[in-house]
Design a protein around this motif. Structure first.
Motif, short mmCIF file in Angstrom:
data_model
loop_
_atom_site.label_atom_id
_atom_site.label_comp_id
_atom_site.label_asym_id
_atom_site.label_seq_id
_atom_site.Cartn_x
_atom_site.Cartn_y
_atom_site.Cartn_z
N LEU A 9 0.84 -1.20 0.00
CA LEU A 9 0.00 0.00 0.00
C LEU A 9 0.87 1.25 0.00
O LEU A 9 0.59 2.22 -0.69
CB LEU A 9 -0.88 0.03 1.26
CG LEU A 9 -2.01 -0.98 1.35
CD1 LEU A 9 -2.70 -0.88 2.70
CD2 LEU A 9 -3.01 -0.75 0.24
N MET A 10 1.93 1.20 0.80
CA MET A 10 2.83 2.35 0.87
C MET A 10 4.25 1.84 1.16
O MET A 10 4.42 0.99 2.05
CB MET A 10 2.39 3.28 2.00
CG MET A 10 2.93 4.68 1.85
SD MET A 10 2.37 5.77 3.15
CE MET A 10 0.70 6.03 2.69
N PRO A 11 5.24 2.31 0.41
CA PRO A 11 6.60 1.82 0.65
C PRO A 11 7.17 2.38 1.96
O PRO A 11 6.62 3.32 2.53
CB PRO A 11 7.39 2.35 -0.55
CG PRO A 11 6.63 3.53 -1.01
CD PRO A 11 5.19 3.31 -0.66
N GLU A 12 8.28 1.79 2.38
CA GLU A 12 8.99 2.32 3.54
C GLU A 12 9.31 3.79 3.29
O GLU A 12 9.61 4.17 2.16
CB GLU A 12 10.30 1.52 3.68
CG GLU A 12 11.04 1.75 4.95
CD GLU A 12 12.27 0.86 5.03
OE1 GLU A 12 12.14 -0.27 5.51
OE2 GLU A 12 13.34 1.31 4.60
N ARG A 13 9.20 4.62 4.31
CA ARG A 13 9.52 6.04 4.08
C ARG A 13 10.22 6.64 5.28
O ARG A 13 10.11 6.13 6.40
CB ARG A 13 8.25 6.83 3.73
CG ARG A 13 7.23 7.00 4.79
CD ARG A 13 5.82 6.88 4.17
NE ARG A 13 5.03 6.00 4.97
CZ ARG A 13 4.13 6.42 5.87
NH1 ARG A 13 3.90 7.69 6.01
NH2 ARG A 13 3.48 5.58 6.61
N GLU A 14 10.94 7.74 5.01
CA GLU A 14 11.70 8.43 6.04
C GLU A 14 11.06 9.76 6.37
O GLU A 14 10.51 10.42 5.50
CB GLU A 14 13.13 8.72 5.54
CG GLU A 14 14.07 7.56 5.68
CD GLU A 14 15.52 7.94 5.40
OE1 GLU A 14 15.78 9.11 5.04
OE2 GLU A 14 16.37 7.06 5.53
N ILE A 15 11.14 10.13 7.63
CA ILE A 15 10.68 11.45 8.05
C ILE A 15 11.84 12.09 8.82
O ILE A 15 12.43 11.46 9.70
CB ILE A 15 9.45 11.35 8.98
CG1 ILE A 15 8.28 10.70 8.25
CG2 ILE A 15 9.04 12.71 9.51
CD1 ILE A 15 7.04 10.51 9.11
N SER A 16 12.17 13.32 8.47
CA SER A 16 13.28 13.98 9.18
C SER A 16 12.73 14.83 10.33
O SER A 16 11.58 15.25 10.31
CB SER A 16 14.09 14.84 8.21
OG SER A 16 13.28 15.84 7.66
N TYR A 17 13.57 15.03 11.32
CA TYR A 17 13.14 15.79 12.49
C TYR A 17 14.28 16.66 13.01
O TYR A 17 15.45 16.37 12.75
CB TYR A 17 12.67 14.84 13.60
CG TYR A 17 13.76 13.93 14.14
CD1 TYR A 17 13.92 12.64 13.66
CD2 TYR A 17 14.66 14.37 15.12
CE1 TYR A 17 14.92 11.80 14.15
CE2 TYR A 17 15.67 13.54 15.60
CZ TYR A 17 15.80 12.27 15.12
OH TYR A 17 16.79 11.45 15.58
N ASP A 18 13.91 17.71 13.73
CA ASP A 18 14.88 18.45 14.56
C ASP A 18 14.74 17.98 16.00
O ASP A 18 15.72 17.84 16.72
CB ASP A 18 14.63 19.96 14.46
CG ASP A 18 14.83 20.48 13.06
OD1 ASP A 18 15.92 20.24 12.50
OD2 ASP A 18 13.91 21.10 12.49
N ILE A 19 13.48 17.78 16.41
CA ILE A 19 13.21 17.28 17.77
C ILE A 19 12.33 16.04 17.64
O ILE A 19 11.30 16.09 16.96
CB ILE A 19 12.50 18.35 18.63
CG1 ILE A 19 13.40 19.57 18.81
CG2 ILE A 19 12.09 17.77 19.99
CD1 ILE A 19 12.71 20.75 19.49
#
Ligand code: FAD
Length: 149
Positions: free
Chosen positions: A103-113
């Motif tokens: 349904l949805m591939p692996e994904r990355e989310i970036s963060y500062d905190i």
């Protein structure tokens, strides 16, 4: 803009994301993203009512997406599978349907905190057979799976 990511939309994470959204998110001083592996939240002290059939979680659970929209934060459905503290990213596992289709591939989310609010696991105190046979009253998924068996 500062990126704040809260993983886990339970009692702690949902409250935090809502407060941050209503303050920093609304004033556009930060983007606030809540991640949870479920699409809705149900207050755990109500789980016994779901288990006994006196509460319909489809009606009484809070939709993260709708709540996020009303409180100036983003919601991402997904299960955290890794954290890269050097790159400041988290990875959400790929999502598949019941037939195993992507349904949805692996994904990355970036963060500062990054705030981790993923709760806890029920303790079986190493009692033999409990983990295999007990229906833990700690998540909707387990109750739903048990009810369909
Ligand atoms: C049956 C029951 C009754 C209770 N009654 C009371 C009460 O009357 N009063 C009281 O004060 N407390 C009560 N509690 C305790 C209270 O519910 C917990 O203390 C509280 O929910 C803990 O909040 P939390 O945010 O740490 O974790 P949780 O509320 O457990 O939230 C964790 C969240 O993280 C998400 N998550 C977990 N892993 C991942 C992952 N890898 N990726 C993405 N998301 C993830 C889960 O889906 C969940 O939404 C009760 C608990 C239970 C089980």
């Amino acid at each position: 803009m500062l990126k704040i990511v809260v993983v886990g939309g339970g009692a702690g994470g949902l409250e935090l994301a809502t407060k941050l959204g209503r303050t920093l998110g609304r004033k556009r001083r930060a983007t606030v993203t809540l991640v949870d592996r479920n699409s809705s939240h149900l207050w755990k002290p109500l789980l016994h009512e779901v288990a006994t059939g006196s509460l319909d979680e489809g009606v009484d659970a809070l939709s993260y997406r709708a709540h996020a929209r009303n409180h100036h934060f983003d919601f991402q459905l997904g299960s955290l599978c890794s954290i890269d503290r050097d790159k400041k990213t988290i990875t959400l596992a790929a999502m598949e349907d019941e037939d195993g289709d992507l349904l949805m591939p692996e994904r990355e989310i970036s963060y500062d905190i990054l705030v981790m609010a993923i709760g806890s696991r029920s303790n079986d105190f190493n009692t033999a057979g409990v983990r295999e046979h007990c229906i833990f009253l700690d998540s909707l998924n387990r109750l739903t799976v048990s009810a369909t068996r």
